[in-house]
Write a protein that holds these residues in place. Structure first.
Motif, PDB file in Angstrom:
ATOM      1  N   GLY A  98      18.283  -0.070 -28.363  1.00  0.00           N
ATOM      2  CA  GLY A  98      18.814   0.161 -27.030  1.00  0.00           C
ATOM      3  C   GLY A  98      18.244   1.389 -26.359  1.00  0.00           C
ATOM      4  N   LEU A  99      18.819   1.702 -25.213  1.00  0.00           N
ATOM      5  CA  LEU A  99      18.292   2.760 -24.357  1.00  0.00           C
ATOM      6  C   LEU A  99      18.381   4.150 -24.970  1.00  0.00           C
ATOM      7  N   ALA A 100      19.478   4.447 -25.659  1.00  0.00           N
ATOM      8  CA  ALA A 100      19.622   5.785 -26.252  1.00  0.00           C
ATOM      9  C   ALA A 100      18.539   6.029 -27.296  1.00  0.00           C
ATOM     10  N   ALA A 101      18.276   5.033 -28.128  1.00  0.00           N
ATOM     11  CA  ALA A 101      17.240   5.174 -29.151  1.00  0.00           C
ATOM     12  C   ALA A 101      15.869   5.318 -28.496  1.00  0.00           C
ATOM     13  N   ALA A 102      15.594   4.518 -27.478  1.00  0.00           N
ATOM     14  CA  ALA A 102      14.307   4.590 -26.783  1.00  0.00           C
ATOM     15  C   ALA A 102      14.121   5.951 -26.112  1.00  0.00           C
ATOM     16  N   ALA A 103      15.170   6.469 -25.492  1.00  0.00           N
ATOM     17  CA  ALA A 103      15.082   7.770 -24.825  1.00  0.00           C
ATOM     18  C   ALA A 103      14.884   8.890 -25.849  1.00  0.00           C
ATOM     19  N   TRP A 104      15.618   8.820 -26.967  1.00  0.00           N
ATOM     20  CA  TRP A 104      15.452   9.831 -28.000  1.00  0.00           C
ATOM     21  C   TRP A 104      14.019   9.791 -28.541  1.00  0.00           C
ATOM     22  N   HIS A 105      13.513   8.586 -28.780  1.00  0.00           N
ATOM     23  CA  HIS A 105      12.158   8.445 -29.315  1.00  0.00           C
ATOM     24  C   HIS A 105      11.133   9.035 -28.355  1.00  0.00           C
ATOM     25  N   ALA A 106      11.244   8.732 -27.074  1.00  0.00           N
ATOM     26  CA  ALA A 106      10.301   9.262 -26.078  1.00  0.00           C
ATOM     27  C   ALA A 106      10.321  10.790 -26.074  1.00  0.00           C
ATOM     28  N   ALA A 107      11.503  11.372 -26.154  1.00  0.00           N
ATOM     29  CA  ALA A 107      11.617  12.836 -26.172  1.00  0.00           C
ATOM     30  C   ALA A 107      11.021  13.410 -27.456  1.00  0.00           C
ATOM     31  N   GLU A 108      11.243  12.728 -28.589  1.00  0.00           N
ATOM     32  CA  GLU A 108      10.700  13.216 -29.861  1.00  0.00           C
ATOM     33  C   GLU A 108       9.178  13.136 -29.865  1.00  0.00           C
ATOM     34  N   VAL A 109       8.621  12.058 -29.327  1.00  0.00           N
ATOM     35  CA  VAL A 109       7.157  11.938 -29.231  1.00  0.00           C
ATOM     36  C   VAL A 109       6.600  13.083 -28.389  1.00  0.00           C
ATOM     37  N   ALA A 110       7.233  13.395 -27.271  1.00  0.00           N
ATOM     38  CA  ALA A 110       6.775  14.506 -26.428  1.00  0.00           C
ATOM     39  C   ALA A 110       6.820  15.821 -27.209  1.00  0.00           C
ATOM     40  N   ARG A 111       7.867  16.025 -28.003  1.00  0.00           N
ATOM     41  CA  ARG A 111       7.971  17.241 -28.816  1.00  0.00           C
ATOM     42  C   ARG A 111       6.849  17.289 -29.849  1.00  0.00           C
ATOM     43  N   VAL A 112       6.532  16.150 -30.478  1.00  0.00           N
ATOM     44  CA  VAL A 112       5.451  16.095 -31.475  1.00  0.00           C
ATOM     45  C   VAL A 112       4.126  16.447 -30.816  1.00  0.00           C
ATOM     46  N   PHE A 113       3.866  15.894 -29.633  1.00  0.00           N
ATOM     47  CA  PHE A 113       2.609  16.158 -28.935  1.00  0.00           C
ATOM     48  C   PHE A 113       2.436  17.648 -28.636  1.00  0.00           C
ATOM     49  N   GLU A 114       3.528  18.349 -28.401  1.00  0.00           N
ATOM     50  CA  GLU A 114       3.461  19.769 -28.021  1.00  0.00           C
ATOM     51  C   GLU A 114       3.459  20.727 -29.211  1.00  0.00           C
ATOM     52  N   PHE A 115       3.838  20.260 -30.382  1.00  0.00           N
ATOM     53  CA  PHE A 115       4.018  21.139 -31.531  1.00  0.00           C
ATOM     54  C   PHE A 115       2.708  21.326 -32.290  1.00  0.00           C
ATOM     55  N   ASP A 116       2.454  22.552 -32.752  1.00  0.00           N
ATOM     56  CA  ASP A 116       1.263  22.835 -33.562  1.00  0.00           C
ATOM     57  C   ASP A 116       1.681  22.937 -35.022  1.00  0.00           C
ATOM     58  N   TYR A 117       1.442  21.879 -35.771  1.00  0.00           N
ATOM     59  CA  TYR A 117       1.869  21.820 -37.166  1.00  0.00           C
ATOM     60  C   TYR A 117       1.055  22.747 -38.055  1.00  0.00           C
ATOM     61  N   ARG A 118      -0.150  23.075 -37.675  1.00  0.00           N
ATOM     62  CA  ARG A 118      -0.967  23.979 -38.492  1.00  0.00           C
ATOM     63  C   ARG A 118      -0.370  25.369 -38.493  1.00  0.00           C
ATOM     64  N   GLU A 119       0.108  25.834 -37.336  1.00  0.00           N
ATOM     65  CA  GLU A 119       0.705  27.162 -37.275  1.00  0.00           C
ATOM     66  C   GLU A 119       2.028  27.231 -38.007  1.00  0.00           C
ATOM     67  N   ALA A 120       2.716  26.099 -38.076  1.00  0.00           N
ATOM     68  CA  ALA A 120       4.033  26.069 -38.720  1.00  0.00           C
ATOM     69  C   ALA A 120       3.938  25.954 -40.235  1.00  0.00           C
ATOM     70  N   ALA A 121       2.765  25.615 -40.742  1.00  0.00           N
ATOM     71  CA  ALA A 121       2.618  25.380 -42.192  1.00  0.00           C
ATOM     72  C   ALA A 121       2.705  26.655 -42.995  1.00  0.00           C
TER      73      ALA A 121
END
Length: 121
Positions: A98-121
């Motif tokens: 449903g919509l809540a899951a789709a909206a959460w997923h879209a927001a999480e994808v945007a967060r992943v795109f912005e995050f630098d995992y190398r610096e966080a390691a």
């Protein structure tokens, strides 16, 4: 049934997800299985690896890289098992479709795109 992934396949999975993140695109489960050339049971191995990665990211307070993997169907969302996993991890509450899951997923994808995992390691 216990499913394991080799170190080589695990590193290849992380590399594929990092490439997708940097290029800001999503991967399908099928494409990832083919690229990684996982042995059978390939889809179960991939699912287990993605759930393990989600748990590692959640524990480290990072966006969930496994959100970059979606079904090839019309929904363009991860499979329901992904949402069940993120509910267990305390990252999402609500129906797994449903919509809540789709909206959460879209927001999480945007967060992943912005995050630098190398610096966080």
């Amino acid at each position: 049934m216990s499913v394991r992934i080799s170190r080589q396949h695990w590193q290849a999975l992380l590399n594929e997800l990092d490439d997708a993140r940097r290029q800001r695109h999503l991967l399908t489960y099928r494409a990832l299985v083919e690229r990684l050339q996982l042995p059978t049971p390939a889809m179960q191995t991939l699912t287990a690896a993605l759930e393990h990665l989600a748990a590692l990211d959640a524990r480290a307070q990072r966006p969930l890289r496994s959100a970059l993997v979606i079904s090839q169907g019309a929904s363009r969302l991860p499979r329901p098992g992904f949402f069940e996993c993120v509910v267990r991890l305390g990252r999402f509450q609500g129906p797994v479709d449903g919509l809540a899951a789709a909206a959460w997923h879209a927001a999480e994808v945007a967060r992943v795109f912005e995050f630098d995992y190398r610096e966080a390691a």
